[in-house]
Write a protein that holds these residues in place. Structure first.
Motif, mmCIF file in Angstrom:
data_model
loop_
_atom_site.group_PDB
_atom_site.id
_atom_site.type_symbol
_atom_site.label_atom_id
_atom_site.label_comp_id
_atom_site.label_asym_id
_atom_site.label_seq_id
_atom_site.Cartn_x
_atom_site.Cartn_y
_atom_site.Cartn_z
ATOM 1 N N LEU A 210 0.823 -1.051 -0.063
ATOM 2 C CA LEU A 210 0.144 -0.065 -0.127
ATOM 3 C C LEU A 210 0.940 1.288 -0.004
ATOM 4 O O LEU A 210 0.421 2.206 -0.565
ATOM 5 N N GLU A 213 2.404 1.308 -3.688
ATOM 6 C CA GLU A 213 1.542 1.031 -5.011
ATOM 7 C C GLU A 213 0.438 1.941 -4.974
ATOM 8 O O GLU A 213 -0.341 1.986 -6.034
ATOM 9 N N GLU A 214 -0.140 2.159 -3.609
ATOM 10 C CA GLU A 214 -1.332 2.852 -3.556
ATOM 11 C C GLU A 214 -1.232 4.141 -2.427
ATOM 12 O O GLU A 214 -1.465 4.118 -1.335
ATOM 13 N N ARG A 241 -0.852 7.153 4.665
ATOM 14 C CA ARG A 241 -1.867 6.722 4.516
ATOM 15 C C ARG A 241 -2.682 6.314 5.932
ATOM 16 O O ARG A 241 -1.754 5.802 6.955
#
Length: 506
Positions: A210, A213-214, A241
């Motif tokens: 995460l 990649e995100e 995040r």
């Protein structure tokens, strides 16, 4: 109607002021008569869907020889791009006190995991660097070595099982390497079994994906945060995040509370952080006691977060690039495998801390990999005060200026490395290294603010690679990309896609 006209006039005035500010800011290098490329509105010399290092490499190649530096517009921020090694050495080593800050984004209040050793500046960085240096001594590496070797054994077993289960020799190596380094970091940082090798969707691996990649923001927003960190903090922006922060803070708190409650101590990074938190005496490699004024739980978690993120991604990428080049250059791979076996024969076939020091050819392959693929393709610094780089007054670096050192461009400079696009480990023989300036090779930075985890990162990557190369042969196949594409959203040099290779048991 009158109110509407007033509002419209106000909006037009505001837009005009913003545009004038932008226009004037983007004339900085032109007014200074410093070589530069014309910038685009808001983007400067950066380009969408292009890695940040690409325009730096292009400007270095275009303007090298015109002076000690050229101008660069990092989005809306005028920046210095160094063009000669003498200035690089001054910035990183000789005049380090004036260039000790990186100017990265961090937000200790709204994004506590962002405030770690990599991003902190000034007194905060100095105190923390002093506290954490004992974590990466030779003694501590020896303590961690058996844990890394154990994960290396599981690495070989997992790859053998995958080949057997799939009844195929075609393997995606990038994610597999990341699972190995995730398990290593879990063991050495937290004393935990992450089980990423046996379970690709294990929690630590899932959240690691995460992060890279995100990401929390679009690449342009991340660029704004990087180029204007003070404004980003004022706007209470976050890099991390929230789901990643929640998972990680809970993992750290749980580990710390369990160890303290049960009086558990291990030879890992977490135990040293807990000692710092509890003001226990810690000593540097030369035997001196370091400042142990304590860490808060948030500060402890931030350092553990850095160790986890930087540890698994940079080492796994290095391993991936090394295997990719060895699969392309099978003669080098065969020579490396032979040299590994010759060294291990002297140590009863066992991979030991001492045997690692004898793998000189492996060091050459490793160093050439990081020249070819510098994971951190540029370094960033901030000038604390006005600085005269030459006798020419126009080349004065003003206080607060952002400075970039284009590592990738230097590594591909044909005047420093002839035929730079050829993968050649012989560049790093002791004789060849002695011919070059130390700042001609910067995969880990240089000077007082180099990578504090250099020893550990290199150790885990080499153990992982030795485990693979001695047991498997790698080669290209139809699915192997002939040219790698890098993710423009990443500061690190990371590929957009996985890398498939043919793998055979030796």
């Amino acid at each position: 109607m009158e109110l509407l006209l007033t509002v419209i006039c106000g909006v037009i005035t505001l837009i005009s002021l913003v545009l004038f500010f932008v226009w004037n800011r983007l004339r900085y290098w032109k007014l200074r008569q410093i070589p530069h490329d014309e910038p685009l509105m808001f983007l400067g010399n950066m380009r969408p869907n292009t890695h940040q290092s690409t325009p730096m490499n292009q400007l270095y190649k275009k303007y090298k020889g015109t002076g000690p530096f050229c101008g660069l517009y990092f989005f809306m921020t005028p920046a210095v791009l160094t063009l000669d090694l003498d200035l690089v050495k001054k910035v990183l080593i000789k005049d380090f006190t004036n260039f000790s800050d990186r100017g990265f984004f961090s937000n200790q209040v709204d994004d506590p995991l962002s405030a770690h050793l990599l991003t902190l500046d000034g007194k905060g960085w100095r105190l923390l660097r002093n506290k954490l240096s004992p974590t990466f001594t030779s003694k501590q590496m020896k303590f961690m070595f058996p844990s890394v070797v154990e994960v290396g054994h599981r690495f070989v077993k997992t790859l053998s099982e995958i080949i057997g289960e799939q009844n195929s020799e075609l393997i995606e190596i990038k994610d597999l390497n990341a699972r190995f380094t995730t398990d290593v970091i879990g063991s050495c940082a937290f004393g935990l079994e992450c089980n990423s090798l046996t379970d690709p969707n294990a929690e630590f691996r899932k959240y690691g994906r995460l992060i890279f990649e995100e990401q929390n923001h679009h690449a342009l927003i991340l660029g704004f945060m990087q180029s204007s960190p003070k404004l980003a903090r004022l706007l209470r922006m976050r890099m991390t995040r929230r789901d990643v922060e929640k998972f990680f803070m809970e993992a750290v708190r749980g580990t710390v509370e369990y160890r303290e409650k049960n009086n558990i101590r291990k030879n890992d990074f977490m135990s040293l952080l807990i000692d710092l938190k509890n003001n226990k005496p810690i000593y540097s490699e030369d035997g001196k006691q370091v400042d142990t004024s304590g860490l808060t739980m948030e500060e402890l978690a931030a350092q553990a977060f850095l160790f986890w993120v930087a540890g698994f991604e940079t080492s796994s990428s290095t391993m991936t690039y090394a295997i990719y080049e060895l699969a392309r250059n099978t003669d080098i791979q065969d020579k490396l495998r032979q040299s590994i076996n010759e060294v291990l024969e002297k140590h009863d076939g066992e991979l030991t801390y001492e045997s690692l020091k004898e793998m000189h050819y492996f060091d050459q392959v490793f160093d050439e990999t990081l020249r070819f693929y510098p994971i951190v393709p540029f370094l960033q610094r901030i000038a604390a005060s006005d600085y005269s780089s030459t006798s020419d007054p126009k080349y004065k670096i003003e206080k607060g200026s952002l400075i970039f050192i284009p590592v990738e461009a230097i590594h591909y400079d044909p005047e420093i490395y002839p035929n730079p696009c050829t993968f050649d480990p012989e560049r790093f023989s002791s004789e060849e290294k002695a011919k070059r300036d130390t700042v001609a090779y910067l995969p880990f930075g240089e000077g007082p603010r180099n990578c504090v985890g250099l020893r550990f990162g290199k150790m885990q990557a080499i153990i992982g690679l030795v485990s693979l190369i001695r047991n498997f042969k790698f080669s290209w196949c139809e699915e192997t990309p002939t040219k790698l594409q890098y993710d423009p959203a990443q500061i690190l040099l990371a590929t957009r896609h996985g890398i498939h290779l043919k793998v055979e048991k030796v």
